[in-house]
Design an enzyme around this catalytic site. Structure first.
Site, mmCIF file in Angstrom:
data_model
loop_
_atom_site.group_PDB
_atom_site.id
_atom_site.type_symbol
_atom_site.label_atom_id
_atom_site.label_comp_id
_atom_site.label_asym_id
_atom_site.label_seq_id
_atom_site.Cartn_x
_atom_site.Cartn_y
_atom_site.Cartn_z
ATOM 1 N N ASP A 16 -2.902 59.232 14.951
ATOM 2 C CA ASP A 16 -2.115 60.310 14.368
ATOM 3 C C ASP A 16 -0.708 59.898 13.947
ATOM 4 O O ASP A 16 -0.254 60.229 12.858
ATOM 5 C CB ASP A 16 -1.978 61.377 15.454
ATOM 6 N N LEU A 17 -0.035 59.159 14.829
ATOM 7 C CA LEU A 17 1.347 58.765 14.546
ATOM 8 C C LEU A 17 1.396 57.862 13.310
ATOM 9 O O LEU A 17 2.255 58.011 12.437
ATOM 10 C CB LEU A 17 1.938 58.028 15.756
ATOM 11 N N ALA A 18 0.423 56.940 13.238
ATOM 12 C CA ALA A 18 0.379 56.026 12.099
ATOM 13 C C ALA A 18 0.216 56.815 10.805
ATOM 14 O O ALA A 18 0.935 56.594 9.828
ATOM 15 C CB ALA A 18 -0.763 55.032 12.280
ATOM 16 N N ARG A 46 -9.686 49.623 16.138
ATOM 17 C CA ARG A 46 -11.081 49.285 16.466
ATOM 18 C C ARG A 46 -12.061 49.870 15.453
ATOM 19 O O ARG A 46 -13.093 49.280 15.177
ATOM 20 C CB ARG A 46 -11.419 49.818 17.864
ATOM 21 N N HIS A 241 14.545 61.279 24.760
ATOM 22 C CA HIS A 241 15.266 61.835 23.605
ATOM 23 C C HIS A 241 16.605 62.475 24.010
ATOM 24 O O HIS A 241 17.655 62.147 23.460
ATOM 25 C CB HIS A 241 14.411 62.874 22.883
HETATM 26 C C1 BG6 Z 1 7.678 63.183 20.727
HETATM 27 C C2 BG6 Z 1 7.041 63.950 21.846
HETATM 28 O O1 BG6 Z 1 8.355 62.076 21.231
HETATM 29 O O2 BG6 Z 1 8.599 64.019 20.041
HETATM 30 C C3 BG6 Z 1 6.373 65.206 21.332
HETATM 31 O O3 BG6 Z 1 6.089 63.128 22.495
HETATM 32 C C4 BG6 Z 1 7.316 66.020 20.494
HETATM 33 O O4 BG6 Z 1 5.867 65.980 22.402
HETATM 34 C C5 BG6 Z 1 8.010 65.151 19.448
HETATM 35 O O5 BG6 Z 1 6.574 67.047 19.863
HETATM 36 C C6 BG6 Z 1 9.080 65.926 18.724
HETATM 37 O O6 BG6 Z 1 9.571 65.164 17.654
HETATM 38 P P1 BG6 Z 1 10.210 65.872 16.383
HETATM 39 O O7 BG6 Z 1 10.792 64.759 15.611
HETATM 40 O O8 BG6 Z 1 9.081 66.567 15.689
HETATM 41 O O9 BG6 Z 1 11.203 66.836 16.907
#
Ligand code: BG6
Length: 489
Positions: A16-18, A46, A241
């Site tokens: 998803d992140l990619a 994979r 964060h």
């Molecule tokens: C991610 C968390 O690091 O940051 C998520 O794992 C969260 O749970 C996300 O939704 C929030 O990022 P952003 O940039 O959408 O505020």
């Protein structure tokens, strides 16, 4: 550098992140001509996929800000021609050696720089780093690896991960990403503080009453329950964060803007922080609620979450920095999922003006009329300062108004995504916005005792309805320190 090659390998390319962040960010950099002339992108995972299928996947999920622009289509074609796929196991040296040969073909014997982005679960970080550094590292240029949290679950597991990674990589090859550091307003925090005389001298306990770091999302853990339940909101948002923003906010003036100077100051301030105690924290978990004609399931109703889970989806905490600048100033954090709104902001509440001439206009509660500086990180990036002002007219009535710098009104340029800035920095070897291992250790020391106690004592979170403002306990916590949450007043 026309002569050198850059290869970026996204490990976990079908995740998803990619799809949502990394490929779109790479494309945005290409679109802005920020990538070197000779670059190649590899997806590694994979799943069996051809180059064509990877390209198809990337183009389908290109949701970045660029896709609305003119000639995006042409640029996209050119970008996709540089994207290739290699299917392999994460722990197979042989498969990484195959990747290495593919890279060499593209590099044509020139100097090659190689960046690996690990967009994979943490339990396979070390395997991938072992195989990639052993079989696919550059022989004549640099090799760097970007890793994304979670970096362990506590001080011990994080230390263990660091030690394992360092068997294969030097610290300056590891780029620990915290994407909040790539957000525009977070970058601007230091500019605002260090280059404005109206703020810099005020940045201490003498003038600041409290500081608040607020993160809220208006959706739950939908689809990510499996990951989230193992970590909870304190590890997911606060320990990284929000704490990173706090460190930037509160650090002493660095010697220069060099990465090491900035990170030295961040470590110092983190090491001056008190370890969190149970009584400094309130935890919550969202429960089922019907809102706007829709029923939202509670956290434990998510099929990927155990139905007796005590994992917090909300937390509020009061932190303290035991140094001369910040002695006694509460730094409050609040982070939650499934709340009434999506927002991230920093709020600085100043003290009241001593002997305020206009105090009778404010009634008994002078604190209500103090200045507040707000940095709205998202959405609708803005900086505003609440000031007291006379309402025009014959009488003497005062009003609290905002001096407002709304980015969309002031700047026509779009704000780049955090991942764009961070990827570019990693490519350029700029480490300022990445987390050094001693910073990580210091961050874990603050939270680890609390996390262990919460788990050992099986502390039950306060339930709050999906879409609400969160547990009332958060108000009591703030009230203990004479603070009101700025976002709720
Ligand atoms: C991610 C968390 O690091 O940051 C998520 O794992 C969260 O749970 C996300 O939704 C929030 O990022 P952003 O940039 O959408 O505020």
């Amino acid at each position: 550098q026309a002569e050198s090659n850059l290869s970026v390998t996204v490990v976990g390319a079908s995740g998803d992140l990619a799809k949502k962040k990394i490929f779109p960010a790479l494309f945005a950099l290409f679109y802005e001509d920020c990538l070197p002339q000779n670059f190649t992108i590899f997806g590694y995972a994979r799943t069996k996929m051809t180059d064509e299928e990877l390209r198809e996947m990337i183009s389908r999920t290109l949701t970045c800000r660029i896709d609305k622009r003119e000639n995006c289509g042409d640029k996209m074609e050119k970008f996709l021609e540089r994207c290739f796929y290699h299917s392999g196991q994460y722990n197979s040296e042989e498969h990484f050696a195959e990747l290495d040969s593919k890279m060499k073909q593209k590099e044509g014997g020139k100097v090659s720089n190689r960046l690996f982005y690990l967009s994979i679960p943490p339990d396979i970080f070390v395997d991938v780093v072992r195989c990639a550094s052993g079989k696919a590292s550059s022989k004549n240029g640099w090799t760097r690896v970007i890793v994304e949290k979670p970096f362990g679950r506590d001080a011990e597991s994080s230390g263990e991960l660091t030690r394992s990674l360092k068997q294969y990589l030097a610290e300056d090859q590891i780029f620990r990403i915290d994407h909040y550091l790539g957000k525009e307003l977070v970058e601007n925090l230091s500019v605002l503080r260090f280059s404005n005389l109206v703020f810099e001298p005020l940045w201490s306990r003498n003038y600041i009453r409290n500081v608040q770091f607020i993160f809220s999302e208006d959706f739950g853990t939908e689809g990510r329950g499996g990951y989230f339940d193992n970590y909870g909101i304190i590890r997911d948002i606060m320990q990284n964060h929000l704490l990173q923003i706090l460190a930037l906010f509160a650090m002493e003036t660095p010697v220069s803007l060099d990465a090491e100077d900035i990170r030295n100051e961040k470590v110092k301030v983190l090491r001056s922080m008190r370890r969190l105690r149970l009584e400094d924290v309130v935890i919550g978990q969202y429960k089922r609620n019907s809102k706007d004609g829709k029923t939202h399931l509670g956290y434990t109703e998510d099929p990927t979450v155990p139905n007796d889970s005590l994992t917090p989806t909300f937390a509020a905490a009061a932190l303290f920095i035991d140094n001369a600048r910040w002695d006694g100033v509460p730094f409050l954090m609040k982070a939650g999922k499934a709340l009434n709104t999506r927002r991230a902001e920093i709020r600085v509440q100043f003290r009241h003006v001593p002997g305020n001439l206009y105090k009778r206009n404010f009634g008994t509660d002078l604190d209500k009329a103090t200045n507040e500086l707000v940095l709205r990180v998202q959405p609708d990036e803005a900086i505003y300062l609440k000031i007291n002002n006379k309402i025009p007219g014959l009488g003497m009535r005062l009003d609290r108004s905002d001096l407002n710098l709304l980015y969309s009104a002031r700047y026509s340029k779009e704000i780049p995504d955090a991942y764009e800035r961070l990827l570019l920095d990693a490519i350029e070897g700029e480490r300022r916005l990445f987390i050094r291992s001693d910073e990580l250790d210091a961050a874990w020391s603050i939270f680890t005792p609390l996390l262990k106690e919460l788990e050992a004592k099986k502390i039950a979170p306060e339930l709050y309805p999906y879409g609400s403002r969160g547990p009332v306990g958060a108000h009591y916590l703030a009230a203990n320190y004479n603070v009101r949450w700025g976002d709720l007043t």
